[in-house]
Design an enzyme around this catalytic site. Structure first.
Site, PDB file in Angstrom:
ATOM      1  N   PHE A 125       0.869  -1.182   0.000  1.00 18.16           N
ATOM      2  CA  PHE A 125       0.000   0.000   0.000  1.00 18.16           C
ATOM      3  C   PHE A 125       0.908   1.235   0.000  1.00 18.16           C
ATOM      4  O   PHE A 125       2.092   1.144   0.322  1.00 18.16           O
ATOM      5  CB  PHE A 125      -0.936  -0.013   1.213  1.00 18.16           C
ATOM      6  CG  PHE A 125      -1.866   1.168   1.196  1.00 18.16           C
ATOM      7  CD1 PHE A 125      -2.815   1.295   0.190  1.00 18.16           C
ATOM      8  CD2 PHE A 125      -1.777   2.169   2.150  1.00 18.16           C
ATOM      9  CE1 PHE A 125      -3.650   2.408   0.135  1.00 18.16           C
ATOM     10  CE2 PHE A 125      -2.615   3.273   2.101  1.00 18.16           C
ATOM     11  CZ  PHE A 125      -3.548   3.393   1.096  1.00 18.16           C
ATOM     12  N   ASP A 126       0.364   2.402  -0.344  1.00 13.98           N
ATOM     13  CA  ASP A 126       1.254   3.564  -0.536  1.00 13.98           C
ATOM     14  C   ASP A 126       2.025   3.965   0.718  1.00 13.98           C
ATOM     15  O   ASP A 126       3.208   4.277   0.647  1.00 13.98           O
ATOM     16  CB  ASP A 126       0.516   4.752  -1.171  1.00 13.98           C
ATOM     17  CG  ASP A 126      -0.738   5.163  -0.439  1.00 13.98           C
ATOM     18  OD1 ASP A 126      -1.143   4.434   0.487  1.00 13.98           O
ATOM     19  OD2 ASP A 126      -1.326   6.202  -0.794  1.00 13.98           O
ATOM     20  N   ALA A 218      -4.663  -5.105   7.388  1.00  9.40           N
ATOM     21  CA  ALA A 218      -5.747  -4.127   7.466  1.00  9.40           C
ATOM     22  C   ALA A 218      -7.126  -4.752   7.229  1.00  9.40           C
ATOM     23  O   ALA A 218      -8.085  -4.453   7.928  1.00  9.40           O
ATOM     24  CB  ALA A 218      -5.507  -3.005   6.458  1.00  9.40           C
ATOM     25  N   LYS A 259      -9.878  -0.294   9.575  1.00  7.32           N
ATOM     26  CA  LYS A 259     -10.664  -0.980   8.546  1.00  7.32           C
ATOM     27  C   LYS A 259     -11.516  -2.072   9.202  1.00  7.32           C
ATOM     28  O   LYS A 259     -12.547  -1.786   9.777  1.00  7.32           O
ATOM     29  CB  LYS A 259      -9.739  -1.558   7.468  1.00  7.32           C
ATOM     30  CG  LYS A 259      -9.175  -0.506   6.513  1.00  7.32           C
ATOM     31  CD  LYS A 259      -7.889   0.079   6.965  1.00  7.32           C
ATOM     32  CE  LYS A 259      -7.242   0.948   5.907  1.00  7.32           C
ATOM     33  NZ  LYS A 259      -6.156   1.753   6.461  1.00  7.32           N
ATOM     34  N   HIS A 451       0.054  12.258  -3.665  1.00  6.97           N
ATOM     35  CA  HIS A 451      -1.368  12.350  -4.020  1.00  6.97           C
ATOM     36  C   HIS A 451      -2.219  12.989  -2.929  1.00  6.97           C
ATOM     37  O   HIS A 451      -3.277  13.509  -3.197  1.00  6.97           O
ATOM     38  CB  HIS A 451      -1.918  10.983  -4.406  1.00  6.97           C
ATOM     39  CG  HIS A 451      -1.795   9.952  -3.321  1.00  6.97           C
ATOM     40  ND1 HIS A 451      -0.577   9.456  -2.918  1.00  6.97           N
ATOM     41  CD2 HIS A 451      -2.724   9.348  -2.558  1.00  6.97           C
ATOM     42  CE1 HIS A 451      -0.775   8.572  -1.952  1.00  6.97           C
ATOM     43  NE2 HIS A 451      -2.064   8.492  -1.703  1.00  6.97           N
TER      44      HIS A 451
END
Ligand code: F0G
Length: 461
Positions: A125-126, A218, A259, A451
């Site tokens: 993931f980022d 997650a 999550k 982002h």
């Protein structure tokens, strides 16, 4: 024909009003936000699907738990309750709370990685990629080839490409692989599940070469539910049994509890049995997160998390939860809109490359679609594509992502069938005028995790 919507196994006791906006207001808001979805005010989003992270609705039991939270600095009751829940569910000896997933990464990763080292994952993931890089190492993604074709139907598109994993280990030298990360579900590949056999095979390779295996946990409960539905060896097992087995293959896990543990804030590090590693984790936790028994959280957060861990395993809940994704996906099937299929765990990942084929990766088709969805219906989604990938840390050049997804991440226990219909209707309306939609250009960006903050402007051509 759209699938039947799985009814909610709960009723509503408290509501939150959401604002209806006009097209003009939304156009103004987009300009003000520099066309970055993260810069929009939450209040201006009618349906907020930016993320399923920390946007969950807690239950009455969790809210009651909030009142019972023990705020002792050291050794509070809520801490012990959380540790017991973690030990029970995951079968790990050591459970360390932290304030969210990336905090778990920040605390753990530098103990395993450093300059010259590599982390290999079915997909980072980022923030996971960022923490690998912040530790001085490099991240390599190694997802199975099926994941790269959104319209190809395959049950376990989250899987690690185990042959490639072994080849990568040999190419870079086993001593240089600091860790392997198994992300369940595989968020960046579209919330896709990882098969039990694939976790087992990945673990066997790690064992063969003496490499540490970390689970990015997650969405572990959604992975377990999808295995119950799709994996023959899991069909007759309980969710708890499936989870125990998944985690039995790894050495540690890092978890964003925002999550599947259905809270608004929290994270965990789990260590199976390595006492030395736990000692180092505790030390770094005290420096960065706070004392061991609260790890950057209030006692009330620990209490809500201990309860949420169990609620996230409830099979009626998981059936409804994944049912929402299946319902939205089936409406898109009817309209001929492509997405990462079959639909995965926490959202529908619409294939923006397919919907907007005239926009090249460096003009960010998935971001363009996210902007259009906001313009159309006040729906906030996000780009999981080249815009999110950013630039190569070594060359500074824009990375071309394997996918250009616009992610409809569905918060847990929050939206109804009528909201889901609005999502489908908005996409259908956009499909009608797809060729008129333009790409975007970045006018300013920060060096890492761009982002979240970058400014964009629409291209004229
Ligand atoms: N790992 C995965 C697979 C994630 O999806 C996330 C966060 C993290 C780690 C980091 O956790 O946000 O608690 O620090 N994903 C969110 C998302 C932000 O929108 O998918 P965090």
């Amino acid at each position: 024909m759209a699938k039947k919507y799985v009814p909610e196994p709960f009723r509503i006791k408290m509501v939150e009003t959401i604002k209806m906006t006009t097209k003009e207001e939304r156009e103004e808001a987009l300009k003000k936000a520099h066309y970055n979805m993260f810069n929009l005010a939450g209040e201006d989003c009618y349906i907020d699907l930016l993320t399923d992270s920390g946007t969950n609705a807690m239950s009455q039991d969790q809210w009651a738990g909030v009142m019972r939270g023990d705020e002792a600095y050291a050794g509070g009751k809520s801490y012990y309750k959380l540790v017991e829940a973690g030990q029970d569910i995951f079968g790990y000896k050591f459970i360390q709370p932290v304030h969210q997933g990336r905090a778990a990464e920040k605390v753990l990763f530098p103990l395993l990685l450093g300059p010259g080292k590599f982390s290999i994952s079915n997909m980072h993931f980022d923030t996971t990629r960022a923490h690998v890089e912040l530790a001085g190492a490099r991240a390599i993604d190694c997802v199975c080839p099926e994941a790269k074709d959104p319209s190809m139907i395959a049950p376990f598109k989250g899987n690690m490409d185990v042959e490639k994993l072994e080849a990568l280990i040999n190419e870079h030298g086993k001593e240089n692989i600091g860790m392997v990360v198994m992300t369940v579900t595989n968020n960046s590949a579209g919330g896709q599940p990882v098969q039990m056999k694939n976790i087992r095979e990945t673990a066997a390779i790690c064992k063969k070469y003496g490499i540490h295996l970390n689970i990015d946990a997650a969405r572990y409960a959604e992975n377990a539910w999808l295995l119950k539905l799709r994996d023959d060896e899991c069909r007759d097992k309980s969710i708890k049994e499936i989870i125990k087995e998944m985690f039995s293959y790894a050495d540690t896990f890092t978890m964003s509890a925002k999550k599947d543990s259905i809270v608004n804030m929290g994270g965990l590090i789990g260590i199976k049995d390595n006492e030395d590693l736990y000692r180092d984790v505790k030390g770094r936790c005290i420096s960065f997160e706070g004392f061991i028994s609260y790890g950057g959280l209030s006692g009330r957060d620990l209490e809500a998390l201990a309860i949420g861990l169990y609620e996230g395993l409830d099979e009626d809940y998981l059936k409804y939860r994944i049912g929402q994704m299946e319902y939205l996906a089936s409406r898109l099937d009817d309209a001929g809109i492509a997405y990462q299929s079959p639909v995965g765990g926490h959202g529908v990942f619409v294939d923006a490359k397919k919907l907007l084929p005239h926009i090249p990766y460096y003009e960010f088709p998935a971001q363009a679609l996210a902007i259009e969805l906001y313009r159309e219906a006040g729906i906030r989604t996000c780009d999981i594509g080249s815009y999110m990938m950013g630039n190569d840390p070594d060359t500074g050049k824009q990375i071309e992502s394997e996918f250009e997804f616009t992610r409809f991440a569905i918060p847990r226990r929050v939206y109804t069938q009528a909201h889901i219909d609005i999502m489908a209707d908005a996409l259908i309306a956009i499909k009608e005028r797809a060729e008129t939609i333009k790409g975007y250009r970045i006018t300013w960006e920060p060096p890492i995790l761009r982002h979240f903050q970058a400014f964009l402007e629409p291209l004229e051509k």
